[in-house]
Motif scaffolding. Sequence first.
Motif, PDB file in Angstrom:
ATOM      1  N   THR A  81      16.273  -8.455   5.630  1.00 14.32           N
ATOM      2  CA  THR A  81      17.039  -9.705   5.728  1.00 14.32           C
ATOM      3  C   THR A  81      16.804 -10.576   4.497  1.00 14.32           C
ATOM      4  OG1 THR A  81      16.840  -9.628   8.134  1.00 14.32           O
ATOM      5  CG2 THR A  81      17.439 -11.738   7.155  1.00 14.32           C
ATOM      6  N   PHE A  88      23.308 -11.550  -1.175  1.00 16.61           N
ATOM      7  CA  PHE A  88      24.639 -11.936  -0.685  1.00 16.61           C
ATOM      8  C   PHE A  88      24.689 -13.340  -0.070  1.00 16.61           C
ATOM      9  CE2 PHE A  88      24.207  -7.308  -0.252  1.00 16.61           C
ATOM     10  CZ  PHE A  88      25.226  -6.878  -1.085  1.00 16.61           C
ATOM     11  N   ASP A  90      24.138 -16.335   2.623  1.00 17.41           N
ATOM     12  CA  ASP A  90      24.041 -16.418   4.076  1.00 17.41           C
ATOM     13  C   ASP A  90      24.647 -15.206   4.773  1.00 17.41           C
ATOM     14  OD1 ASP A  90      22.804 -18.809   3.797  1.00 17.41           O
ATOM     15  OD2 ASP A  90      24.613 -20.019   4.120  1.00 17.41           O
ATOM     16  N   ALA A  91      25.660 -14.571   4.152  1.00 15.48           N
ATOM     17  CA  ALA A  91      26.270 -13.379   4.754  1.00 15.48           C
ATOM     18  C   ALA A  91      25.297 -12.208   4.806  1.00 15.48           C
ATOM     19  CB  ALA A  91      27.523 -12.975   3.984  1.00 15.48           C
ATOM     20  N   GLY A  92      24.210 -12.312   4.053  1.00 20.32           N
ATOM     21  CA  GLY A  92      23.234 -11.226   4.031  1.00 20.32           C
ATOM     22  C   GLY A  92      22.585 -10.975   5.370  1.00 20.32           C
ATOM     23  N   ALA A  94      24.087 -10.950   8.322  1.00 20.28           N
ATOM     24  CA  ALA A  94      24.937 -10.003   9.036  1.00 20.28           C
ATOM     25  C   ALA A  94      24.847  -8.617   8.425  1.00 20.28           C
ATOM     26  CB  ALA A  94      26.389 -10.485   9.029  1.00 20.28           C
ATOM     27  N   TYR A  95      24.839  -8.542   7.099  1.00 15.53           N
ATOM     28  CA  TYR A  95      24.738  -7.242   6.429  1.00 15.53           C
ATOM     29  C   TYR A  95      23.408  -6.556   6.766  1.00 15.53           C
ATOM     30  CZ  TYR A  95      28.690  -8.892   3.601  1.00 15.53           C
ATOM     31  OH  TYR A  95      29.896  -9.364   3.170  1.00 15.53           O
TER      32      TYR A  95
END
Length: 431
Positions: A81, A88, A90-92, A94-95
């Motif tokens: 995380t 990426f 904040d989208a990281g 979810a990824y």
Amino acid sequence: MDTPIIFSIIAICALLFLSAFFSGSETALTAASRARIHHLSREGSRRAVAVRRLIQHKESLIGALLLGNNLVNITASALATSVFIHLFGDAGVAYATIAMTALVLIFLEVLPKTYAISNPDHLALAVAPYVLTITRLFAPVVNGVQRIVRLTLRLFGIDISAQQNVLSAHEEIRGMVELHASEGGLIKAHRDMLGSILDLDEVTLDEVMIHRSNITAIDADEPIDVLFEQIVACPYTRLPLWQDNPDNIIGVINVKDVLRAYRTSKGDLTAIDIRTLATAPWFVPETTTLREQLGAFLDRHAHLALVVDEYGALMGMVTLEDILEEIVGDITDEHDRLMSGVRRRPDGSVAVDGTVHIRELNRKMDWSLPDEEAATVAGLVLHVAERIPNPGDAFEVNEFKLEVLRRQRNQITSVRITPPPKPVATHGDDI
């Protein structure tokens, strides 16, 4: 790419490897064959000894592996995380969730456990020394977790410390035999033999004995020439000797002893006293198990015993050969008959004499007729009918159709048994 990110990725890969190690080790050690591990440890294999120690303390083993697995998974997820957020934003989050879920599910759970379940013994021996070290290292934490778990369960009225394995050693072995037989690892003859050995403690003499009405015995009051002819013509080596009535057995005659006396007397039958040649009869209760009787035969160096009920009345006779045949099965003659008292019919049914033993019939025909309440086919019919049926009466037991063919007075002498149709084999199994 920043150096901290590279180190984080390397650390994640190492943690994922450890996670796969923990998952595979857990499956392998819990699925390993205890019998094979015990055999290898007896032969001196240190790895097998380690596996055996781990299996004997399964709760500590599972606790240590779960602790290690969760520790590395959570750490790997936290690092992943952090890396994805750095790359990426904040989208990281979810990824990282999607990537770690896929990696953990496929490569850290399904893949190592699939390999472990297909090679449990080999993998268990390979990882045992390392897992044993990890178990000792995590022992203080695992012990604390176990105490918390036990205390929590006790709050709900569950005490796992008092629980024991519900399966006995006999049941476990029997289950293993049936499993290997169903998978084609054992032929029917071997399965029956192993099953019969396990049944020696459960089957009593009244289930396998020769009923008194079928005993071949000789009358001590007959003239010696008549007795000699009967003894020589008899196919058996040992014969009970009775006096006054057939139930009053006074001894057992060994044919060899009679022939030796005949040779010693140089053919003079009048010089032979049958009573002096007879050995004392040996009476045993009908509730004796086959294992107990087999041990008694071996201890007394005897081959024949007379079976009596609780009142001392003669019920039948049992021989050492009868017990051995319960294990290895009957020996067929040169004509290879199915078995005495059993005749196949063109329509698929089987005509069976009422005196045929159910256990023997089940073993020969691979049937499942119940033998708990009756020892013979006639006894089973009487138990089901709860009366003395007439010829033509039919009954159903475990999907088997039993039809009375003949009756002599109150005795069922012949029964036609129609087995249930065999299930049709299908391609593939549905869950």
